[in-house]
Design a protein around this motif. Structure first.
Motif, PDB file in Angstrom:
ATOM      1  N   LYS A  87       0.831  -1.211   0.000  1.00 27.72           N
ATOM      2  CA  LYS A  87       0.000   0.000   0.000  1.00 27.72           C
ATOM      3  C   LYS A  87       0.864   1.259   0.000  1.00 27.72           C
ATOM      4  O   LYS A  87       0.592   2.200  -0.748  1.00 27.72           O
ATOM      5  N   LYS A  88       1.926   1.253   0.800  1.00 35.06           N
ATOM      6  CA  LYS A  88       2.822   2.411   0.858  1.00 35.06           C
ATOM      7  C   LYS A  88       3.510   2.636  -0.493  1.00 35.06           C
ATOM      8  O   LYS A  88       3.580   3.771  -0.975  1.00 35.06           O
ATOM      9  N   HIS A  89       4.004   1.565  -1.095  1.00 35.37           N
ATOM     10  CA  HIS A  89       4.676   1.659  -2.392  1.00 35.37           C
ATOM     11  C   HIS A  89       3.726   2.229  -3.447  1.00 35.37           C
ATOM     12  O   HIS A  89       4.100   3.087  -4.244  1.00 35.37           O
ATOM     13  N   ARG A  90       2.488   1.769  -3.460  1.00 36.61           N
ATOM     14  CA  ARG A  90       1.517   2.236  -4.451  1.00 36.61           C
ATOM     15  C   ARG A  90       1.108   3.690  -4.201  1.00 36.61           C
ATOM     16  O   ARG A  90       0.888   4.433  -5.150  1.00 36.61           O
ATOM     17  N   ILE A  91       1.023   4.104  -2.944  1.00 36.64           N
ATOM     18  CA  ILE A  91       0.723   5.516  -2.635  1.00 36.64           C
ATOM     19  C   ILE A  91       1.859   6.406  -3.141  1.00 36.64           C
ATOM     20  O   ILE A  91       1.616   7.479  -3.700  1.00 36.64           O
ATOM     21  N   GLU A  92       3.095   5.963  -2.967  1.00 36.82           N
ATOM     22  CA  GLU A  92       4.236   6.738  -3.482  1.00 36.82           C
ATOM     23  C   GLU A  92       4.158   6.860  -4.999  1.00 36.82           C
ATOM     24  O   GLU A  92       4.414   7.929  -5.557  1.00 36.82           O
ATOM     25  N   PHE A  93       3.796   5.781  -5.670  1.00 35.96           N
ATOM     26  CA  PHE A  93       3.630   5.778  -7.132  1.00 35.96           C
ATOM     27  C   PHE A  93       2.535   6.765  -7.547  1.00 35.96           C
ATOM     28  O   PHE A  93       2.730   7.587  -8.451  1.00 35.96           O
ATOM     29  N   LEU A  94       1.404   6.735  -6.886  1.00 32.80           N
ATOM     30  CA  LEU A  94       0.291   7.636  -7.213  1.00 32.80           C
ATOM     31  C   LEU A  94       0.649   9.095  -6.926  1.00 32.80           C
ATOM     32  O   LEU A  94       0.288   9.990  -7.691  1.00 32.80           O
ATOM     33  N   THR A  95       1.376   9.328  -5.843  1.00 29.09           N
ATOM     34  CA  THR A  95       1.813  10.680  -5.507  1.00 29.09           C
ATOM     35  C   THR A  95       2.731  11.233  -6.590  1.00 29.09           C
ATOM     36  O   THR A  95       2.601  12.388  -7.008  1.00 29.09           O
ATOM     37  N   LEU A  96       3.651  10.412  -7.055  1.00 31.30           N
ATOM     38  CA  LEU A  96       4.568  10.821  -8.122  1.00 31.30           C
ATOM     39  C   LEU A  96       3.800  11.218  -9.383  1.00 31.30           C
ATOM     40  O   LEU A  96       4.051  12.272  -9.974  1.00 31.30           O
ATOM     41  N   LEU A  97       2.845  10.385  -9.805  1.00 29.87           N
ATOM     42  CA  LEU A  97       2.064  10.697 -11.007  1.00 29.87           C
ATOM     43  C   LEU A  97       1.217  11.948 -10.820  1.00 29.87           C
ATOM     44  O   LEU A  97       1.119  12.783 -11.727  1.00 29.87           O
ATOM     45  N   THR A  98       0.606  12.070  -9.658  1.00 26.46           N
ATOM     46  CA  THR A  98      -0.221  13.253  -9.388  1.00 26.46           C
ATOM     47  C   THR A  98       0.627  14.516  -9.448  1.00 26.46           C
ATOM     48  O   THR A  98       0.216  15.523 -10.047  1.00 26.46           O
ATOM     49  N   ASN A  99       1.802  14.473  -8.874  1.00 30.50           N
ATOM     50  CA  ASN A  99       2.699  15.632  -8.918  1.00 30.50           C
ATOM     51  C   ASN A  99       3.145  15.956 -10.338  1.00 30.50           C
ATOM     52  O   ASN A  99       3.299  17.130 -10.695  1.00 30.50           O
ATOM     53  N   GLN A 100       3.339  14.931 -11.174  1.00 28.90           N
ATOM     54  CA  GLN A 100       3.679  15.167 -12.574  1.00 28.90           C
ATOM     55  C   GLN A 100       2.538  15.892 -13.286  1.00 28.90           C
ATOM     56  O   GLN A 100       2.772  16.810 -14.077  1.00 28.90           O
ATOM     57  N   ALA A 101       1.321  15.495 -13.019  1.00 31.52           N
ATOM     58  CA  ALA A 101       0.166  16.148 -13.642  1.00 31.52           C
ATOM     59  C   ALA A 101       0.040  17.591 -13.160  1.00 31.52           C
ATOM     60  O   ALA A 101      -0.176  18.510 -13.961  1.00 31.52           O
ATOM     61  N   ILE A 102       0.185  17.789 -11.864  1.00 35.21           N
ATOM     62  CA  ILE A 102       0.086  19.139 -11.299  1.00 35.21           C
ATOM     63  C   ILE A 102       1.172  20.048 -11.879  1.00 35.21           C
ATOM     64  O   ILE A 102       0.919  21.224 -12.162  1.00 35.21           O
ATOM     65  N   ALA A 103       2.356  19.512 -12.098  1.00 37.78           N
ATOM     66  CA  ALA A 103       3.456  20.286 -12.697  1.00 37.78           C
ATOM     67  C   ALA A 103       3.107  20.745 -14.109  1.00 37.78           C
ATOM     68  O   ALA A 103       3.670  21.723 -14.601  1.00 37.78           O
ATOM     69  N   GLN A 104       2.168  20.054 -14.753  1.00 41.79           N
ATOM     70  CA  GLN A 104       1.711  20.450 -16.090  1.00 41.79           C
ATOM     71  C   GLN A 104       0.406  21.253 -16.017  1.00 41.79           C
ATOM     72  O   GLN A 104      -0.325  21.352 -16.987  1.00 41.79           O
ATOM     73  N   ASN A 105       0.145  21.816 -14.842  1.00 40.91           N
ATOM     74  CA  ASN A 105      -1.033  22.654 -14.607  1.00 40.91           C
ATOM     75  C   ASN A 105      -2.356  21.910 -14.800  1.00 40.91           C
ATOM     76  O   ASN A 105      -3.346  22.487 -15.259  1.00 40.91           O
ATOM     77  N   ILE A 106      -2.355  20.645 -14.453  1.00 42.89           N
ATOM     78  CA  ILE A 106      -3.574  19.845 -14.511  1.00 42.89           C
ATOM     79  C   ILE A 106      -4.060  19.643 -13.087  1.00 42.89           C
ATOM     80  O   ILE A 106      -3.280  19.267 -12.202  1.00 42.89           O
TER      81      ILE A 106
END
Length: 170
Positions: free
Chosen positions: A77-96
């Protein structure tokens, strides 16, 4: 035009393709993304029950097996949350506008339920390309979602196994 895109994602090669497609569509439509990852205790390959033979014959299997499984479950669960956080931050960095949720259960059903509750305009999901007996035995999350979703569904095709054809000499 899509305003709310639910992205059913996992940490695989096809998951990366799904995410890239979601970024493109979200940017083009100024849409919000909801990244959804579902952990299925039955289907997840990273969750393995220890075998009874691995423990002593004096009954400690149950206690140690449960402790082992709980530690493995928490790490996953922790590993998958880190993965989701990384993707979410990538999207936010693109103003999404993006956020994520992680659920436990049956992926196909949860994807459809969350899409309906969140009022998604589109679900983006990967497709492994299972057919025939493999699809029957393993199930197809994308097929279920295609038939039960309350909104449009975009399937991103993963790499299908290449079948070798024998060439005949003339």
């Amino acid at each position: 035009m899509f305003h709310k895109i639910l992205v059913a994602i996992n940490n695989t090669e096809i998951g990366q393709q799904v995410f890239q497609e979601a970024l493109s569509l979200a940017t083009a439509n100024n849409a919000e993304l909801l990244l959804l990852h579902v952990i299925s205790p039955v289907d997840d390959e990273e969750l393995n029950f220890p075998s009874p033979q691995a423990d002593s014959i004096y009954g400690s299997f149950h206690t140690h097996g449960v402790e082992y499984y709980v530690r493995q479950w928490e790490a996953l669960k922790k590993h998958r949350i880190e993965f989701l956080t990384l993707l979410t931050n990538q999207a936010i960095a693109q103003n999404i506008n993006a956020r994520f949720i992680q659920e436990i259960g049956t992926p196909s059903r949860l994807i459809c339920e969350i899409a309906q509750t969140w009022k998604a305009d589109l679900i983006i999901i990967g497709r492994r390309g299972l057919t025939g007996i493999n699809e029957l035995l393993l199930g197809s999350v994308s097929n279920y979602v295609l038939h039960h979703a309350s909104c449009s569904v975009l399937t991103v095709q993963g790499k299908t196994p290449v079948t070798q054809k024998t060439s005949q000499a003339a």
